[in-house]
Design a protein around this motif. Structure first.
Motif, PDB file in Angstrom:
ATOM      1  N   HIS A  34      -7.543   8.648  -1.817  1.00 28.38           N
ATOM      2  CA  HIS A  34      -6.609   8.075  -2.782  1.00 28.38           C
ATOM      3  C   HIS A  34      -5.911   6.849  -2.198  1.00 28.38           C
ATOM      4  N   ARG A  35      -5.707   5.849  -3.047  1.00 27.69           N
ATOM      5  CA  ARG A  35      -5.002   4.620  -2.687  1.00 27.69           C
ATOM      6  C   ARG A  35      -3.892   4.387  -3.697  1.00 27.69           C
ATOM      7  N   GLY A  36      -2.912   3.577  -3.307  1.00 26.38           N
ATOM      8  CA  GLY A  36      -1.843   3.233  -4.218  1.00 26.38           C
ATOM      9  C   GLY A  36      -1.264   1.872  -3.907  1.00 26.38           C
ATOM     10  N   THR A  69       0.858  -1.182   0.000  1.00 31.56           N
ATOM     11  CA  THR A  69       0.000   0.000   0.000  1.00 31.56           C
ATOM     12  C   THR A  69       0.895   1.233   0.000  1.00 31.56           C
ATOM     13  N   ASP A  70       0.282   2.396  -0.084  1.00 27.38           N
ATOM     14  CA  ASP A  70       1.071   3.629  -0.138  1.00 27.38           C
ATOM     15  C   ASP A  70       1.782   3.839   1.203  1.00 27.38           C
ATOM     16  N   TRP A  93       9.513   6.903   0.887  1.00 27.60           N
ATOM     17  CA  TRP A  93       8.260   6.680   0.148  1.00 27.60           C
ATOM     18  C   TRP A  93       8.506   6.438  -1.335  1.00 27.60           C
ATOM     19  N   TRP A 117       3.574   1.270 -10.317  1.00 26.72           N
ATOM     20  CA  TRP A 117       2.844   1.857  -9.201  1.00 26.72           C
ATOM     21  C   TRP A 117       1.565   2.496  -9.744  1.00 26.72           C
ATOM     22  N   THR A 131      -2.403   4.272  -8.845  1.00 32.31           N
ATOM     23  CA  THR A 131      -3.205   4.969  -7.841  1.00 32.31           C
ATOM     24  C   THR A 131      -4.658   5.001  -8.292  1.00 32.31           C
ATOM     25  N   ARG A 156       7.799   2.970  -3.536  1.00 34.48           N
ATOM     26  CA  ARG A 156       6.858   2.942  -4.658  1.00 34.48           C
ATOM     27  C   ARG A 156       7.530   2.466  -5.944  1.00 34.48           C
ATOM     28  N   CYS A 184      -4.198  -5.030  -2.931  1.00 38.65           N
ATOM     29  CA  CYS A 184      -4.139  -4.758  -1.487  1.00 38.65           C
ATOM     30  C   CYS A 184      -5.024  -5.693  -0.671  1.00 38.65           C
TER      31      CYS A 184
END
Length: 262
Positions: free
Chosen positions: A191-193, A70-71, A85, A205, A207, A89, A125
């Motif tokens: 927002h998700r990533g 996950t982010d 970070w 990656w 989003t 990613r 996820c």
């Protein structure tokens, strides 16, 4: 102190059937192996017992989530430095349903995920794995922007009128209650990533925007659900087990969340 006899496949099948697990049904399992006690054959034996109780026409479903994919900006347990970070990613190998292990879902979920014939949904996820008659139907079409909604395996279990078994764990692990959050008229979104694996083996990656889940209320929600008599509580091995209709639980949770949000 040990019990007078060890837990076996046969005794687990008896316990599951006594609790109300029906042959031919669809069962979504959340579990903690250690609560069951000493099982002859360990997690393999427990999965054998579940499959025996469900029979050849049944379907066993487990969460195989990957919260480490996950982010990292949102990581809390523990957090990582902001300088990490971008490297996380760009360097994550990407979710692969066949290769990526679940995390924090328990050894039984991992045993099901790697069981011959198991299939897994493609969400990077919050994937689910399934074994049995409806496995393909349950895991297909899991949209990245509908993680725990109608197109997810939770929605499929609902349509199949499946059951939820909490084996040695509580309602804070009851993922089906998230479906009630997705059913709210205007749920909060964010927002998700995650990293996904391309067919050529490289990672990307991605989003998206989806509902923001909040399981902090699930213990209270679950207690109120149990107060209605909708949950059968018993023992499977030495573990406290809770069995319920997923539809009943989700419908109750949908009303409960709506009223408590007001």
């Amino acid at each position: 102190m040990y019990p007078s006899v060890p837990v076996t496949v046969a005794s687990l099948v008896d316990d599951l059937r006594g609790l109300g697990v029906r042959a031919g049904s669809t069962l979504l399992l959340h579990s903690s192996l250690k609560g069951i006690g000493f099982v002859v054959g360990g997690p393999q034996a427990v999965v054998h017992a579940l499959l025996d109780a469900l029979g050849p026409d049944g379907t066993l479903v487990v969460p195989t989530h990957t919260p480490d994919n996950t982010d990292p900006a949102g990581w809390q347990h523990p957090p990582v430095p902001e300088s990490w970070w971008a490297p996380i990613r760009s360097s994550a190998p990407g979710f692969d349903p066949a290769l990526t292990p679940s995390r924090w879902m328990g050894v039984l979920a991992e045993t099901v995920r790697t069981w011959p014939g198991a299939v897994r949904s493609a969400h990077p996820c919050v994937s689910f794995a399934a074994l049995g008659r409806h496995a393909e139907e349950i895991t297909a079409g899991h949209r990245v922007d509908d993680a725990l909604g109608e197109t997810s395996p939770l929605g499929a279990v609902y349509r199949l009128d499946g059951s939820v078994l909490l084996l040695g764990c509580g309602h804070d692990s009851n993922t089906s209650l998230h479906l009630a959050e997705w059913r709210q008229p205007d749920p909060p979104r964010g927002h998700r990533g995650a990293a996904v694996r391309r067919p050529d083996g490289s990672a990307e990656w991605v989003t998206w925007v989806d509902v923001l889940e909040n399981e902090e209320v699930f213990a209270d929600l679950g207690a109120d659900l149990e107060a209605t008599g909708a949950v059968t509580v018993g023992r499977v091995g030495l573990a406290t087990a809770r069995l319920m209709s997923q539809r009943v639980a989700v419908d109750f949770a949908t009303r409960w969340i709506a009223s408590h949000q007001r």
